[in-house]
Design a protein around this motif. Structure first.
Motif, PDB file in Angstrom:
ATOM      1  N   ILE A  20     -39.191  22.262 -20.831  1.00  0.00           N
ATOM      2  CA  ILE A  20     -40.011  22.833 -19.759  1.00  0.00           C
ATOM      3  C   ILE A  20     -40.849  23.992 -20.293  1.00  0.00           C
ATOM      4  N   SER A  21     -40.228  24.896 -21.029  1.00  0.00           N
ATOM      5  CA  SER A  21     -40.925  26.075 -21.559  1.00  0.00           C
ATOM      6  C   SER A  21     -42.011  25.718 -22.557  1.00  0.00           C
ATOM      7  N   ARG A  22     -41.726  24.740 -23.389  1.00  0.00           N
ATOM      8  CA  ARG A  22     -42.658  24.409 -24.476  1.00  0.00           C
ATOM      9  C   ARG A  22     -43.773  23.447 -24.052  1.00  0.00           C
ATOM     10  N   PHE A  23     -43.537  22.609 -23.041  1.00  0.00           N
ATOM     11  CA  PHE A  23     -44.498  21.542 -22.731  1.00  0.00           C
ATOM     12  C   PHE A  23     -44.986  21.501 -21.289  1.00  0.00           C
ATOM     13  N   ILE A  24     -44.316  22.212 -20.369  1.00  0.00           N
ATOM     14  CA  ILE A  24     -44.657  22.059 -18.951  1.00  0.00           C
ATOM     15  C   ILE A  24     -45.022  23.378 -18.295  1.00  0.00           C
ATOM     16  N   ASP A  25     -44.240  24.409 -18.514  1.00  0.00           N
ATOM     17  CA  ASP A  25     -44.388  25.677 -17.790  1.00  0.00           C
ATOM     18  C   ASP A  25     -44.026  26.836 -18.722  1.00  0.00           C
ATOM     19  N   SER A  26     -45.025  27.376 -19.391  1.00  0.00           N
ATOM     20  CA  SER A  26     -44.774  28.414 -20.401  1.00  0.00           C
ATOM     21  C   SER A  26     -44.255  29.722 -19.806  1.00  0.00           C
ATOM     22  N   THR A  27     -44.352  29.881 -18.506  1.00  0.00           N
ATOM     23  CA  THR A  27     -43.842  31.101 -17.859  1.00  0.00           C
ATOM     24  C   THR A  27     -42.622  30.801 -16.990  1.00  0.00           C
ATOM     25  N   ALA A  28     -41.956  29.711 -17.286  1.00  0.00           N
ATOM     26  CA  ALA A  28     -40.805  29.285 -16.487  1.00  0.00           C
ATOM     27  C   ALA A  28     -39.732  30.361 -16.426  1.00  0.00           C
ATOM     28  N   GLU A  29     -39.105  30.460 -15.249  1.00  0.00           N
ATOM     29  CA  GLU A  29     -37.947  31.330 -15.045  1.00  0.00           C
ATOM     30  C   GLU A  29     -36.784  30.414 -14.676  1.00  0.00           C
ATOM     31  N   PHE A  30     -35.658  30.581 -15.372  1.00  0.00           N
ATOM     32  CA  PHE A  30     -34.520  29.695 -15.163  1.00  0.00           C
ATOM     33  C   PHE A  30     -33.391  30.408 -14.438  1.00  0.00           C
ATOM     34  N   LEU A  31     -32.849  29.707 -13.438  1.00  0.00           N
ATOM     35  CA  LEU A  31     -31.718  30.200 -12.666  1.00  0.00           C
ATOM     36  C   LEU A  31     -30.534  29.279 -12.932  1.00  0.00           C
ATOM     37  N   PHE A  32     -29.367  29.878 -13.104  1.00  0.00           N
ATOM     38  CA  PHE A  32     -28.145  29.120 -13.349  1.00  0.00           C
ATOM     39  C   PHE A  32     -27.127  29.507 -12.297  1.00  0.00           C
ATOM     40  N   VAL A  33     -26.663  28.511 -11.563  1.00  0.00           N
ATOM     41  CA  VAL A  33     -25.725  28.768 -10.464  1.00  0.00           C
ATOM     42  C   VAL A  33     -24.625  27.704 -10.472  1.00  0.00           C
ATOM     43  N   PRO A  34     -23.514  27.961  -9.782  1.00  0.00           N
ATOM     44  CA  PRO A  34     -22.500  26.909  -9.648  1.00  0.00           C
ATOM     45  C   PRO A  34     -23.101  25.674  -8.984  1.00  0.00           C
ATOM     46  N   LYS A  35     -22.594  24.510  -9.372  1.00  0.00           N
ATOM     47  CA  LYS A  35     -23.127  23.229  -8.887  1.00  0.00           C
ATOM     48  C   LYS A  35     -23.255  23.191  -7.364  1.00  0.00           C
ATOM     49  N   ASN A  36     -22.270  23.752  -6.652  1.00  0.00           N
ATOM     50  CA  ASN A  36     -22.293  23.672  -5.189  1.00  0.00           C
ATOM     51  C   ASN A  36     -23.311  24.620  -4.545  1.00  0.00           C
ATOM     52  N   GLN A  37     -24.009  25.421  -5.330  1.00  0.00           N
ATOM     53  CA  GLN A  37     -25.012  26.345  -4.783  1.00  0.00           C
ATOM     54  C   GLN A  37     -26.443  25.962  -5.130  1.00  0.00           C
ATOM     55  N   ILE A  38     -26.616  24.888  -5.882  1.00  0.00           N
ATOM     56  CA  ILE A  38     -27.967  24.521  -6.337  1.00  0.00           C
ATOM     57  C   ILE A  38     -28.915  24.274  -5.170  1.00  0.00           C
ATOM     58  N   ASP A  39     -28.519  23.448  -4.210  1.00  0.00           N
ATOM     59  CA  ASP A  39     -29.410  23.137  -3.084  1.00  0.00           C
ATOM     60  C   ASP A  39     -29.774  24.394  -2.306  1.00  0.00           C
ATOM     61  N   LYS A  40     -28.793  25.217  -2.015  1.00  0.00           N
ATOM     62  CA  LYS A  40     -29.022  26.443  -1.231  1.00  0.00           C
ATOM     63  C   LYS A  40     -29.979  27.396  -1.951  1.00  0.00           C
ATOM     64  N   VAL A  41     -29.708  27.669  -3.214  1.00  0.00           N
ATOM     65  CA  VAL A  41     -30.542  28.607  -3.962  1.00  0.00           C
ATOM     66  C   VAL A  41     -31.932  28.018  -4.210  1.00  0.00           C
ATOM     67  N   ALA A  42     -32.020  26.721  -4.429  1.00  0.00           N
ATOM     68  CA  ALA A  42     -33.327  26.079  -4.607  1.00  0.00           C
ATOM     69  C   ALA A  42     -34.178  26.236  -3.350  1.00  0.00           C
ATOM     70  N   GLN A  43     -33.565  26.048  -2.181  1.00  0.00           N
ATOM     71  CA  GLN A  43     -34.300  26.221  -0.930  1.00  0.00           C
ATOM     72  C   GLN A  43     -34.727  27.672  -0.725  1.00  0.00           C
ATOM     73  N   GLU A  44     -33.849  28.600  -1.043  1.00  0.00           N
ATOM     74  CA  GLU A  44     -34.153  30.026  -0.868  1.00  0.00           C
ATOM     75  C   GLU A  44     -35.237  30.528  -1.819  1.00  0.00           C
ATOM     76  N   THR A  45     -35.261  29.986  -3.030  1.00  0.00           N
ATOM     77  CA  THR A  45     -36.170  30.515  -4.057  1.00  0.00           C
ATOM     78  C   THR A  45     -37.370  29.627  -4.345  1.00  0.00           C
ATOM     79  N   GLY A  46     -37.318  28.384  -3.888  1.00  0.00           N
ATOM     80  CA  GLY A  46     -38.376  27.431  -4.212  1.00  0.00           C
ATOM     81  C   GLY A  46     -38.258  26.883  -5.626  1.00  0.00           C
ATOM     82  N   ALA A  47     -37.125  27.111  -6.275  1.00  0.00           N
ATOM     83  CA  ALA A  47     -36.918  26.649  -7.642  1.00  0.00           C
ATOM     84  C   ALA A  47     -36.808  25.128  -7.697  1.00  0.00           C
ATOM     85  N   ILE A  48     -37.255  24.567  -8.790  1.00  0.00           N
ATOM     86  CA  ILE A  48     -37.193  23.124  -9.012  1.00  0.00           C
ATOM     87  C   ILE A  48     -35.851  22.804  -9.669  1.00  0.00           C
TER      88      ILE A  48
END
Length: 144
Positions: A20-48
Motif C-alpha cells: 500500500i505504501s509503495r504502490f497505492i498510498d504513499s501517505t497511508a496511515e495504518f491502524l492495528f486493532v483486535p480482530k473484533n474491533q475492525i468493523d467498529k474502528v473502520a466505521q469510526e475512522t473511515g479506514a479501509i
C-alpha cells in the motif's frame, strides 16, 4: 488515507502495508486493532480494512490479502507479481512449500514479531526486508 487490520502483524499484515505504501498510498496511515474491533474502528475512522475476515481486501478464492490488493488496484509489474508468489506461499500455511523463499520469509516475520512486538515499529523495520526482497524479485524476473 487510513487503513486498518488486525494487530500482531505477521507476513500478510506486513506485506500489505508495504504494498500500500509503495504502490497505492504513499501517505497511508495504518491502524492495528483486535480482530473484533475492525468493523467498529473502520466505521469510526473511515479506514479501509485489509487482511481481516470478510473484507474485500482479504483472503478470497485462494488468494492472500496481498494478492487481493494487487488484483483490486490492477498492479501488474512483474517483480511485484513474483513477490506476491512468495508472500502467498509464506502466508498460506498449506502452500508454504510452493515457493523456495517462503519458509525464509515466514521465519523472518516470526523473528521480527519477537524482536518488535509493537506493530508500527515492526513495520518500520520489516519494510527494509520487503524493499530488498522486491529488488531481488525484479532481478529474478529479468532473468539476470
Amino acid at each position: 488515507m487510513k487503513w486498518i487490520t488486525r494487530s500482531h502483524v505477521h507476513v500478510d499484515r506486513v506485506a500489505c502495508p508495504w504494498l500500500i505504501s509503495r504502490f497505492i498510498d504513499s501517505t497511508a496511515e495504518f491502524l492495528f486493532v483486535p480482530k473484533n474491533q475492525i468493523d467498529k474502528v473502520a466505521q469510526e475512522t473511515g479506514a479501509i480494512p485489509f487482511d481481516a475476515p470478510g473484507v474485500e481486501l482479504g483472503h478470497h478464492e485462494g488468494r492472500c490479502s496481498f494478492e487481493s490488493i494487487i488484483l483490486k488496484y490492477d498492479l501488474k509489474e512483474p517483480g511485484l507479481l513474483r513477490l506476491a508468489k512468495i508472500v502467498h506461499a509464506a502466508d498460506v500455511g498449506a502452500d508454504i512449500d510452493q515457493d523456495p523463499l517462503a519458509r525464509g520469509l515466514e521465519a523472518i516475520a516470526s523473528g521480527y514479531s519477537l524482536r518488535f512486538p509493537d506493530d508500527l515499529e515492526n513495520l518500520r523495520h520489516q519494510f527494509e526486508v520487503y524493499d530488498a526482497l522486491y529488488a531481488w524479485c525484479r532481478l529474478d524476473v529479468a532473468g539476470a
